[in-house]
Design a protein around this motif. Structure first.
Motif, PDB file in Angstrom:
ATOM      1  N   ALA A  65       0.832  -1.208   0.000  1.00  0.00           N
ATOM      2  CA  ALA A  65       0.000   0.000   0.000  1.00  0.00           C
ATOM      3  C   ALA A  65       0.870   1.263   0.000  1.00  0.00           C
ATOM      4  CB  ALA A  65      -0.908   0.001   1.229  1.00  0.00           C
ATOM      5  N   PRO A  66       0.414   2.319  -0.711  1.00  0.00           N
ATOM      6  CA  PRO A  66       1.213   3.541  -0.793  1.00  0.00           C
ATOM      7  C   PRO A  66       1.259   4.298   0.542  1.00  0.00           C
ATOM      8  CG  PRO A  66      -0.895   3.833  -1.903  1.00  0.00           C
ATOM      9  CD  PRO A  66      -0.821   2.398  -1.510  1.00  0.00           C
ATOM     10  N   ILE A  67       2.424   4.885   0.813  1.00  0.00           N
ATOM     11  CA  ILE A  67       2.615   5.651   2.048  1.00  0.00           C
ATOM     12  C   ILE A  67       3.676   6.719   1.753  1.00  0.00           C
ATOM     13  CG2 ILE A  67       4.402   4.087   2.961  1.00  0.00           C
ATOM     14  CD1 ILE A  67       2.942   4.485   5.729  1.00  0.00           C
ATOM     15  N   LEU A  68       3.606   7.846   2.447  1.00  0.00           N
ATOM     16  CA  LEU A  68       4.561   8.925   2.195  1.00  0.00           C
ATOM     17  C   LEU A  68       5.987   8.465   2.446  1.00  0.00           C
ATOM     18  CD1 LEU A  68       2.732  11.981   3.805  1.00  0.00           C
ATOM     19  CD2 LEU A  68       3.141  11.605   1.367  1.00  0.00           C
ATOM     20  N   ALA A  69       6.896   8.893   1.566  1.00  0.00           N
ATOM     21  CA  ALA A  69       8.303   8.507   1.659  1.00  0.00           C
ATOM     22  C   ALA A  69       9.128   9.635   2.276  1.00  0.00           C
ATOM     23  CB  ALA A  69       8.842   8.197   0.269  1.00  0.00           C
ATOM     24  N   GLY A  70      10.281   9.274   2.796  1.00  0.00           N
ATOM     25  CA  GLY A  70      11.236  10.275   3.240  1.00  0.00           C
ATOM     26  C   GLY A  70      10.893  10.915   4.571  1.00  0.00           C
ATOM     27  N   LYS A  71      11.640  11.982   4.887  1.00  0.00           N
ATOM     28  CA  LYS A  71      11.462  12.662   6.167  1.00  0.00           C
ATOM     29  C   LYS A  71      10.190  13.479   6.179  1.00  0.00           C
ATOM     30  CE  LYS A  71      15.958  12.977   8.284  1.00  0.00           C
ATOM     31  NZ  LYS A  71      16.928  13.862   8.944  1.00  0.00           N
ATOM     32  N   LYS A  72       9.734  13.791   7.387  1.00  0.00           N
ATOM     33  CA  LYS A  72       8.495  14.552   7.545  1.00  0.00           C
ATOM     34  C   LYS A  72       8.628  15.945   6.924  1.00  0.00           C
ATOM     35  CE  LYS A  72       6.348  11.556  10.312  1.00  0.00           C
ATOM     36  NZ  LYS A  72       7.086  10.345  10.022  1.00  0.00           N
ATOM     37  N   LEU A  73       7.506  16.415   6.444  1.00  0.00           N
ATOM     38  CA  LEU A  73       7.380  17.768   5.907  1.00  0.00           C
ATOM     39  C   LEU A  73       7.826  18.803   6.940  1.00  0.00           C
ATOM     40  CD1 LEU A  73       5.684  19.098   3.465  1.00  0.00           C
ATOM     41  CD2 LEU A  73       3.870  19.269   5.137  1.00  0.00           C
ATOM     42  N   ALA A  74       8.451  19.883   6.466  1.00  0.00           N
ATOM     43  CA  ALA A  74       8.740  21.018   7.354  1.00  0.00           C
ATOM     44  C   ALA A  74       7.867  22.197   6.926  1.00  0.00           C
ATOM     45  CB  ALA A  74      10.207  21.405   7.280  1.00  0.00           C
TER      46      ALA A  74
END
Length: 210
Positions: A65-74
């Motif tokens: 299932a798709p999920i956000l990649a990488g570090k959290k948004l700033a």
């Protein structure tokens, strides 16, 4: 995001913006509308966030299932009016890290002067969204983006409620790599640097100050 300027013409955005422009709208309603409209704009500004997948189990089967990649948004608020937009984005992306940039305009030189700067670590690994309701002359916005770049940010987007052509041009000249997302490109600035037809001073209307 390839275009330097994206005007979000969604009917709900435009309806809420009209209510905000109306001088008869109360401070409480203005704040509520700003939160709602920011949420809708945030949907657009985060459209191309990178995705990866992870294995989960639905009640019926296992899936990738798709999920956000990488570090959290700033999320970076340009003080003080930018604070009115934080809640809207945070309701959509509650895990976002939050930073603040404080600038004021020197009355003699008309140049922005920094008085506060506190941002999350690792900006180079994050999508950074700078928020300020009004992109007027663009001087303080360009200065804020300068500071974010000095702090390591490389993927920056600028989210505002209203933009003046002068501010868009200034930002494009200073930071052609920073896309702008707004609800409206208004007509022009007046002699005092206010966006016309605009909605007045966003900070004053939001916080009930004069």
């Amino acid at each position: 995001m390839n275009e330097h300027l994206t005007v979000v013409d969604h009917p709900l955005v435009q309806h809420k913006l009209t209510l905000m422009r109306d001088k008869g709208t109360s401070t409480a309603s203005f704040r509520q509308l700003l939160r709602e409209i920011t949420q809708l704009l945030a949907y657009e500004v985060t459209r191309e966030m990178p995705l990866t997948t992870r294995t989960i189990e639905t009640p019926l089967e296992e899936m990738e299932a798709p999920i956000l990649a990488g570090k959290k948004l700033a999320l970076v608020s340009i003080l003080r009016a930018g604070n009115g937009m934080l809640d809207g984005v945070l309701e959509l992306v509650p895990s976002a890290r939050v930073g603040f940039v404080g600038l004021y305009r020197d009355e003699e030189t008309l140049q922005p002067v920094q008085y506060y700067f506190k941002v999350p670590e690792g900006l180079q690994d994050r999508l950074v969204i700078a928020v300020d309701p009004m992109l007027a002359t663009g001087n303080s916005s360009a200065a804020a983006v300068d500071l974010l770049k000095q702090a390591g940010a490389t993927d920056i987007r600028f989210l505002c409620l209203l933009a003046a052509p002068e501010g868009v041009a200034r930002m494009k000249e200073a930071h052609p790599d920073v896309p702008i997302v707004t609800a409206s490109l208004d007509r022009a600035l007046n002699s005092k640097g206010y966006i016309m037809p605009g909605l007045g001073d966003a900070g004053d209307r939001m916080f009930g100050t004069k």
